[in-house]
Design a protein around this motif. Structure first.
Motif, mmCIF file in Angstrom:
data_model
loop_
_atom_site.group_PDB
_atom_site.id
_atom_site.type_symbol
_atom_site.label_atom_id
_atom_site.label_comp_id
_atom_site.label_asym_id
_atom_site.label_seq_id
_atom_site.Cartn_x
_atom_site.Cartn_y
_atom_site.Cartn_z
ATOM 1 N N GLN A 1 0.823 -1.208 0.000
ATOM 2 C CA GLN A 1 0.000 0.000 0.000
ATOM 3 C C GLN A 1 0.863 1.268 0.000
ATOM 4 O O GLN A 1 0.431 2.309 -0.463
ATOM 5 C CB GLN A 1 -0.945 0.007 1.193
ATOM 6 N N ARG A 2 2.074 1.171 0.523
ATOM 7 C CA ARG A 2 2.964 2.337 0.544
ATOM 8 C C ARG A 2 3.670 2.553 -0.789
ATOM 9 O O ARG A 2 4.103 3.659 -1.075
ATOM 10 C CB ARG A 2 4.022 2.186 1.644
ATOM 11 N N SER A 3 3.810 1.485 -1.572
ATOM 12 C CA SER A 3 4.542 1.636 -2.832
ATOM 13 C C SER A 3 3.581 1.998 -3.959
ATOM 14 O O SER A 3 2.518 1.397 -4.095
ATOM 15 C CB SER A 3 5.304 0.358 -3.165
ATOM 16 N N PRO A 4 3.982 2.986 -4.749
ATOM 17 C CA PRO A 4 3.111 3.399 -5.865
ATOM 18 C C PRO A 4 3.051 2.307 -6.934
ATOM 19 O O PRO A 4 4.002 1.554 -7.121
ATOM 20 C CB PRO A 4 3.799 4.651 -6.406
ATOM 21 N N GLY A 5 1.908 2.206 -7.562
ATOM 22 C CA GLY A 5 1.752 1.242 -8.641
ATOM 23 C C GLY A 5 1.605 -0.190 -8.164
ATOM 24 O O GLY A 5 1.826 -1.122 -8.912
ATOM 25 N N SER A 6 1.235 -0.352 -6.910
ATOM 26 C CA SER A 6 1.070 -1.712 -6.402
ATOM 27 C C SER A 6 -0.208 -2.333 -6.969
ATOM 28 O O SER A 6 -1.135 -1.639 -7.375
ATOM 29 C CB SER A 6 1.044 -1.713 -4.877
ATOM 30 N N ASP A 7 -0.239 -3.636 -6.963
ATOM 31 C CA ASP A 7 -1.342 -4.393 -7.549
ATOM 32 C C ASP A 7 -2.512 -4.477 -6.558
ATOM 33 O O ASP A 7 -2.427 -5.178 -5.557
ATOM 34 C CB ASP A 7 -0.834 -5.795 -7.911
ATOM 35 N N ASP A 8 -3.574 -3.753 -6.846
ATOM 36 C CA ASP A 8 -4.733 -3.726 -5.950
ATOM 37 C C ASP A 8 -5.387 -5.097 -5.807
ATOM 38 O O ASP A 8 -5.893 -5.431 -4.742
ATOM 39 C CB ASP A 8 -5.762 -2.710 -6.431
ATOM 40 N N LEU A 9 -5.378 -5.874 -6.881
ATOM 41 C CA LEU A 9 -5.975 -7.208 -6.805
ATOM 42 C C LEU A 9 -5.172 -8.111 -5.869
ATOM 43 O O LEU A 9 -5.745 -8.892 -5.103
ATOM 44 C CB LEU A 9 -6.065 -7.840 -8.197
ATOM 45 N N GLN A 10 -3.854 -7.988 -5.919
ATOM 46 C CA GLN A 10 -3.008 -8.781 -5.032
ATOM 47 C C GLN A 10 -3.230 -8.370 -3.583
ATOM 48 O O GLN A 10 -3.337 -9.210 -2.703
ATOM 49 C CB GLN A 10 -1.525 -8.606 -5.409
ATOM 50 N N ILE A 11 -3.316 -7.069 -3.340
ATOM 51 C CA ILE A 11 -3.562 -6.573 -1.985
ATOM 52 C C ILE A 11 -4.902 -7.102 -1.477
ATOM 53 O O ILE A 11 -5.002 -7.557 -0.333
ATOM 54 C CB ILE A 11 -3.531 -5.027 -1.948
ATOM 55 N N ALA A 12 -5.918 -7.070 -2.320
ATOM 56 C CA ALA A 12 -7.237 -7.577 -1.929
ATOM 57 C C ALA A 12 -7.166 -9.064 -1.600
ATOM 58 O O ALA A 12 -7.796 -9.521 -0.632
ATOM 59 C CB ALA A 12 -8.249 -7.325 -3.045
ATOM 60 N N GLU A 13 -6.403 -9.822 -2.366
ATOM 61 C CA GLU A 13 -6.253 -11.263 -2.110
ATOM 62 C C GLU A 13 -5.561 -11.500 -0.773
ATOM 63 O O GLU A 13 -5.970 -12.371 -0.002
ATOM 64 C CB GLU A 13 -5.466 -11.910 -3.253
ATOM 65 N N TRP A 14 -4.521 -10.732 -0.499
ATOM 66 C CA TRP A 14 -3.824 -10.870 0.789
ATOM 67 C C TRP A 14 -4.757 -10.531 1.944
ATOM 68 O O TRP A 14 -4.735 -11.183 2.982
ATOM 69 C CB TRP A 14 -2.597 -9.976 0.834
ATOM 70 N N LYS A 15 -5.593 -9.518 1.765
ATOM 71 C CA LYS A 15 -6.545 -9.140 2.814
ATOM 72 C C LYS A 15 -7.567 -10.253 3.051
ATOM 73 O O LYS A 15 -7.943 -10.517 4.195
ATOM 74 C CB LYS A 15 -7.246 -7.824 2.465
ATOM 75 N N LYS A 16 -8.005 -10.903 1.974
ATOM 76 C CA LYS A 16 -8.936 -12.032 2.124
ATOM 77 C C LYS A 16 -8.271 -13.161 2.894
ATOM 78 O O LYS A 16 -8.891 -13.779 3.767
ATOM 79 C CB LYS A 16 -9.377 -12.549 0.751
ATOM 80 N N GLN A 17 -7.007 -13.440 2.562
ATOM 81 C CA GLN A 17 -6.269 -14.488 3.264
ATOM 82 C C GLN A 17 -6.126 -14.146 4.743
ATOM 83 O O GLN A 17 -6.280 -15.010 5.612
ATOM 84 C CB GLN A 17 -4.885 -14.692 2.639
ATOM 85 N N LYS A 18 -5.831 -12.876 5.026
ATOM 86 C CA LYS A 18 -5.708 -12.428 6.416
ATOM 87 C C LYS A 18 -7.013 -12.661 7.165
ATOM 88 O O LYS A 18 -7.006 -13.134 8.304
ATOM 89 C CB LYS A 18 -5.375 -10.933 6.470
ATOM 90 N N LEU A 19 -8.135 -12.315 6.539
ATOM 91 C CA LEU A 19 -9.438 -12.475 7.181
ATOM 92 C C LEU A 19 -9.731 -13.943 7.458
ATOM 93 O O LEU A 19 -10.193 -14.294 8.549
ATOM 94 C CB LEU A 19 -10.537 -11.864 6.310
ATOM 95 N N LYS A 20 -9.435 -14.820 6.499
ATOM 96 C CA LYS A 20 -9.660 -16.252 6.708
ATOM 97 C C LYS A 20 -8.814 -16.771 7.866
ATOM 98 O O LYS A 20 -9.290 -17.559 8.684
ATOM 99 C CB LYS A 20 -9.337 -17.032 5.430
ATOM 100 N N ILE A 21 -7.563 -16.333 7.917
ATOM 101 C CA ILE A 21 -6.673 -16.757 9.005
ATOM 102 C C ILE A 21 -7.200 -16.242 10.337
ATOM 103 O O ILE A 21 -7.236 -16.976 11.323
ATOM 104 C CB ILE A 21 -5.227 -16.277 8.746
ATOM 105 N N LYS A 22 -7.633 -14.986 10.365
ATOM 106 C CA LYS A 22 -8.162 -14.405 11.602
ATOM 107 C C LYS A 22 -9.396 -15.180 12.077
ATOM 108 O O LYS A 22 -9.539 -15.473 13.272
ATOM 109 C CB LYS A 22 -8.513 -12.936 11.379
#
Length: 55
Positions: free
Chosen positions: A25-46
């Protein structure tokens, strides 16, 4: 593997994903879809940690 060690391992994975999301999220041009996938994984783990903690 005990439940406690499984929870500890899940917490490590959750922390690692959090770090990856923050970095992306801090780096410009980051892949929003990848970030969303990581967030989904975080939620499942939580949710899994919560489920195991109350079992």
């Amino acid at each position: 593997m005990t439940v406690a060690s499984h929870i500890a391992e899940l917490k490590k994975k959750h922390a690692h994903l959090s770090e990856m999301v923050e970095q992306a999220q801090r780096s410009p041009g980051s892949d929003d879809l990848q970030i969303a996938e990581w967030k989904k994984q975080k939620l499942k783990i939580k949710e899994e940690i919560e489920r195991l903690s109350h079992a």
